[in-house]
Design a protein around this motif. Structure first.
Motif, PDB file in Angstrom:
ATOM      1  N   ARG A 163       3.995   5.983  -5.471  1.00  0.00           N
ATOM      2  CA  ARG A 163       3.998   6.081  -6.937  1.00  0.00           C
ATOM      3  C   ARG A 163       2.910   7.023  -7.436  1.00  0.00           C
ATOM      4  NH1 ARG A 163       4.691  -0.446  -8.049  1.00  0.00           N
ATOM      5  NH2 ARG A 163       6.961  -0.535  -7.689  1.00  0.00           N
ATOM      6  N   GLY A 164       1.704   6.884  -6.861  1.00  0.00           N
ATOM      7  CA  GLY A 164       0.629   7.790  -7.275  1.00  0.00           C
ATOM      8  C   GLY A 164       0.926   9.238  -6.905  1.00  0.00           C
ATOM      9  N   GLY A 165       1.563   9.459  -5.746  1.00  0.00           N
ATOM     10  CA  GLY A 165       1.862  10.821  -5.330  1.00  0.00           C
ATOM     11  C   GLY A 165       2.884  11.505  -6.215  1.00  0.00           C
ATOM     12  N   ILE A 166       3.929  10.780  -6.634  1.00  0.00           N
ATOM     13  CA  ILE A 166       4.954  11.429  -7.466  1.00  0.00           C
ATOM     14  C   ILE A 166       4.433  11.683  -8.872  1.00  0.00           C
ATOM     15  CG2 ILE A 166       6.048   9.273  -8.239  1.00  0.00           C
ATOM     16  CD1 ILE A 166       8.737  10.732  -7.952  1.00  0.00           C
ATOM     17  N   VAL A 167       3.558  10.815  -9.397  1.00  0.00           N
ATOM     18  CA  VAL A 167       2.956  11.071 -10.715  1.00  0.00           C
ATOM     19  C   VAL A 167       2.033  12.288 -10.651  1.00  0.00           C
ATOM     20  CG1 VAL A 167       1.410  10.124 -12.463  1.00  0.00           C
ATOM     21  CG2 VAL A 167       3.177   8.672 -11.462  1.00  0.00           C
ATOM     22  N   GLN A 185      12.380  14.209  -1.481  1.00  0.00           N
ATOM     23  CA  GLN A 185      11.431  13.673  -0.500  1.00  0.00           C
ATOM     24  C   GLN A 185      11.024  12.245  -0.852  1.00  0.00           C
ATOM     25  OE1 GLN A 185      10.528  15.041   2.356  1.00  0.00           O
ATOM     26  NE2 GLN A 185       9.294  13.241   2.836  1.00  0.00           N
ATOM     27  N   PHE A 186      10.879  11.989  -2.150  1.00  0.00           N
ATOM     28  CA  PHE A 186      10.532  10.630  -2.589  1.00  0.00           C
ATOM     29  C   PHE A 186      11.654   9.643  -2.257  1.00  0.00           C
ATOM     30  CE2 PHE A 186      10.396   7.329  -5.893  1.00  0.00           C
ATOM     31  CZ  PHE A 186       9.111   6.840  -5.685  1.00  0.00           C
ATOM     32  N   ALA A 187      12.920  10.067  -2.426  1.00  0.00           N
ATOM     33  CA  ALA A 187      14.053   9.204  -2.085  1.00  0.00           C
ATOM     34  C   ALA A 187      14.078   8.898  -0.584  1.00  0.00           C
ATOM     35  CB  ALA A 187      15.358   9.862  -2.525  1.00  0.00           C
ATOM     36  N   GLU A 188      13.760   9.895   0.253  1.00  0.00           N
ATOM     37  CA  GLU A 188      13.717   9.663   1.700  1.00  0.00           C
ATOM     38  C   GLU A 188      12.612   8.680   2.069  1.00  0.00           C
ATOM     39  OE1 GLU A 188      14.762   9.964   5.689  1.00  0.00           O
ATOM     40  OE2 GLU A 188      15.824  10.589   3.864  1.00  0.00           O
ATOM     41  N   ASP A 189      11.446   8.810   1.397  1.00  0.00           N
ATOM     42  CA  ASP A 189      10.346   7.872   1.664  1.00  0.00           C
ATOM     43  C   ASP A 189      10.713   6.455   1.232  1.00  0.00           C
ATOM     44  OD1 ASP A 189       8.884   9.997   2.639  1.00  0.00           O
ATOM     45  OD2 ASP A 189       7.877  10.383   0.721  1.00  0.00           O
ATOM     46  N   ILE A 190      11.430   6.321   0.118  1.00  0.00           N
ATOM     47  CA  ILE A 190      11.859   4.994  -0.349  1.00  0.00           C
ATOM     48  C   ILE A 190      12.852   4.381   0.632  1.00  0.00           C
ATOM     49  CG2 ILE A 190      13.179   3.806  -2.145  1.00  0.00           C
ATOM     50  CD1 ILE A 190      10.345   4.319  -2.963  1.00  0.00           C
ATOM     51  N   ARG A 191      13.738   5.215   1.207  1.00  0.00           N
ATOM     52  CA  ARG A 191      14.705   4.706   2.182  1.00  0.00           C
ATOM     53  C   ARG A 191      13.995   4.148   3.422  1.00  0.00           C
ATOM     54  NH1 ARG A 191      17.196   6.290   6.643  1.00  0.00           N
ATOM     55  NH2 ARG A 191      16.059   8.272   6.668  1.00  0.00           N
ATOM     56  N   LYS A 192      12.985   4.869   3.904  1.00  0.00           N
ATOM     57  CA  LYS A 192      12.215   4.378   5.045  1.00  0.00           C
ATOM     58  C   LYS A 192      11.448   3.102   4.697  1.00  0.00           C
ATOM     59  CE  LYS A 192      11.565   8.974   7.063  1.00  0.00           C
ATOM     60  NZ  LYS A 192      10.575  10.022   7.454  1.00  0.00           N
ATOM     61  N   GLU A 241       0.828  -1.208   0.000  1.00  0.00           N
ATOM     62  CA  GLU A 241       0.000   0.000   0.000  1.00  0.00           C
ATOM     63  C   GLU A 241       0.860   1.256   0.000  1.00  0.00           C
ATOM     64  OE1 GLU A 241      -2.475  -0.337   3.388  1.00  0.00           O
ATOM     65  OE2 GLU A 241      -3.831  -1.845   2.484  1.00  0.00           O
ATOM     66  N   THR A 242       1.986   1.218   0.720  1.00  0.00           N
ATOM     67  CA  THR A 242       2.852   2.399   0.784  1.00  0.00           C
ATOM     68  C   THR A 242       3.497   2.691  -0.555  1.00  0.00           C
ATOM     69  OG1 THR A 242       3.319   1.890   3.108  1.00  0.00           O
ATOM     70  CG2 THR A 242       4.802   3.420   2.004  1.00  0.00           C
ATOM     71  N   ILE A 243       3.982   1.665  -1.260  1.00  0.00           N
ATOM     72  CA  ILE A 243       4.651   1.909  -2.545  1.00  0.00           C
ATOM     73  C   ILE A 243       3.646   2.384  -3.592  1.00  0.00           C
ATOM     74  CG2 ILE A 243       4.455  -0.489  -3.332  1.00  0.00           C
ATOM     75  CD1 ILE A 243       7.366   1.968  -3.936  1.00  0.00           C
ATOM     76  N   GLU A 244       2.424   1.872  -3.545  1.00  0.00           N
ATOM     77  CA  GLU A 244       1.415   2.357  -4.485  1.00  0.00           C
ATOM     78  C   GLU A 244       1.063   3.815  -4.205  1.00  0.00           C
ATOM     79  OE1 GLU A 244       0.305   0.933  -7.113  1.00  0.00           O
ATOM     80  OE2 GLU A 244       1.449  -0.917  -6.781  1.00  0.00           O
ATOM     81  N   ARG A 245       0.991   4.165  -2.917  1.00  0.00           N
ATOM     82  CA  ARG A 245       0.685   5.552  -2.565  1.00  0.00           C
ATOM     83  C   ARG A 245       1.808   6.487  -2.995  1.00  0.00           C
ATOM     84  NH1 ARG A 245       2.248   8.227   1.736  1.00  0.00           N
ATOM     85  NH2 ARG A 245       2.885   6.308   2.810  1.00  0.00           N
TER      86      ARG A 245
END
Length: 336
Positions: free
Chosen positions: A231-235, A259-266, A225-229
């Motif tokens: 992906r949708g947010g950056i698009v 910010q997207f890179a920081e979220d991916i790290r978490k 759910e987090t990765i889908e959210r």
């Protein structure tokens, strides 16, 4: 002359001269001198002074000097007394066998000696095992500290179990479990397979029926759910900026990517936690790549732009068709 005990003084002096020694020398000096002369005069040596007759004279002189030194060395007082006691003491010959172990007849002493060997072997085995254990755990402060921590964990676990048991008993005394459905009835057997533990199967079935899910399943659902959210947010952020982007919009897009890179790290930390608890090796997950996800977002945005442009073209064609529709109908009527 060599076998007789009488050694003339002249022969002894000549022997010292042949060995190139003086009277009063030590036994080591005599041996070293004999070794050097033997290397020089031995017929099989490769030296140029090899002579069999000279070697025989050196050997005879060596024997004479050795016997002279042996005669000059007198035994000490303690050794003389020990020799006298040995000569006077009785020799118990039957105690010289079986290492002096046991009493009685030879057969009885043999049995006692066999038991003595067994006991000695057992002691040696125990000593060997003790040495191995000491060498294994010698200086292992880390292992000792680990054992202490493990014992503390066991104590804490037992304390928690006692606390839970006390809370359950207290709740039962208050009547909190009186309104449960199926109280006093036996549990239904969910499986008739003889290869499955009925207690474990019943517990798992009860947990599943009441909506319980294992930790790794919840983590897996949360990660998806987090990765889908994300992906949708950056698009969506990319669509807001438009095309082409100005200088300020490019800076804003850079901040979005950071910010997207920081979220991916978490999110990758959650993936690590999931891989530690998942029981099936094939269900483990790999880390998400920031660059690949940003590239995927760009491709998704481009695909959305193409769909929007295609829909606009179809709408324009439909409007033009409506505008010139009466002309085409008039031409068809004229042809008819």
């Amino acid at each position: 002359r060599m076998l007789s005990g009488y050694k003339p003084k002249n022969d002894v002096n000549d022997s010292y001269k042949i060995l190139e020694l003086e009277e009063g020398c030590s036994l080591d000096d005599v041996r070293n001198s004999y070794r050097n002369l033997a290397k020089k005069y031995h017929p099989d040596s490769s030296s140029g002074m090899a002579d069999s007759k000279a070697f025989i004279r050196v050997e005879e002189a060596y024997r004479v000097v050795l016997s002279d030194l042996a005669g000059k060395q007198k035994p000490e007082a303690g050794e003389e007394e020990e020799e006298q006691l040995k000569s006077k003491s009785l020799q118990h010959r039957h105690y010289l066998s079986f290492e002096g172990v046991g009493i009685g007849t030879p057969s009885q002493r043999e049995k006692q000696y066999m038991q003595f060997r067994v006991d000695r072997a057992t002691e040696q085995v125990l000593e060997y095992r003790q040495q191995r254990l000491e060498s294994r755990y010698a200086g292992s402060h880390l292992s000792t500290a680990q054992d202490v921590r493990q014992s503390k964990k066991v104590k804490i676990t037992q304390a928690v179990e006692r606390l839970v048991e006390d809370l359950i008993q207290e709740s039962m005394a208050k009547g909190d479990f009186d309104n449960l459905s199926g109280k006093g009835k036996p549990l239904q057997k969910f499986s008739h397979s003889p290869h499955i533990d009925p207690m474990t199967h019943n517990l798992n079935r009860i947990l599943i029926d009441n909506g319980y899910q294992p930790e790794w399943i919840l983590l897996q659902k949360e990660i998806r759910e987090t990765i889908e959210r994300l992906r949708g947010g950056i698009v969506a952020s990319r669509r807001k900026l438009g095309e082409p982007m100005s200088l300020s919009e490019q800076k804003q897009w850079g901040r979005v990517c950071e910010q997207f890179a920081e979220d991916i790290r978490k999110l990758n930390k959650r993936v690590d936690n999931f891989n530690l608890v998942v029981p099936i090796l094939s269900r483990q997950m790999v880390h998400f790549s920031t660059d690949k996800e940003i590239l995927r977002a760009r491709k998704t945005y481009e695909a959305v732009l193409e769909k929007v442009s295609d829909s606009d073209m179809k709408e324009n064609e439909g409007k033009e068709g409506k505008k010139f529709g009466w002309k085409s109908s008039l031409m068809k009527w004229l042809k008819l």
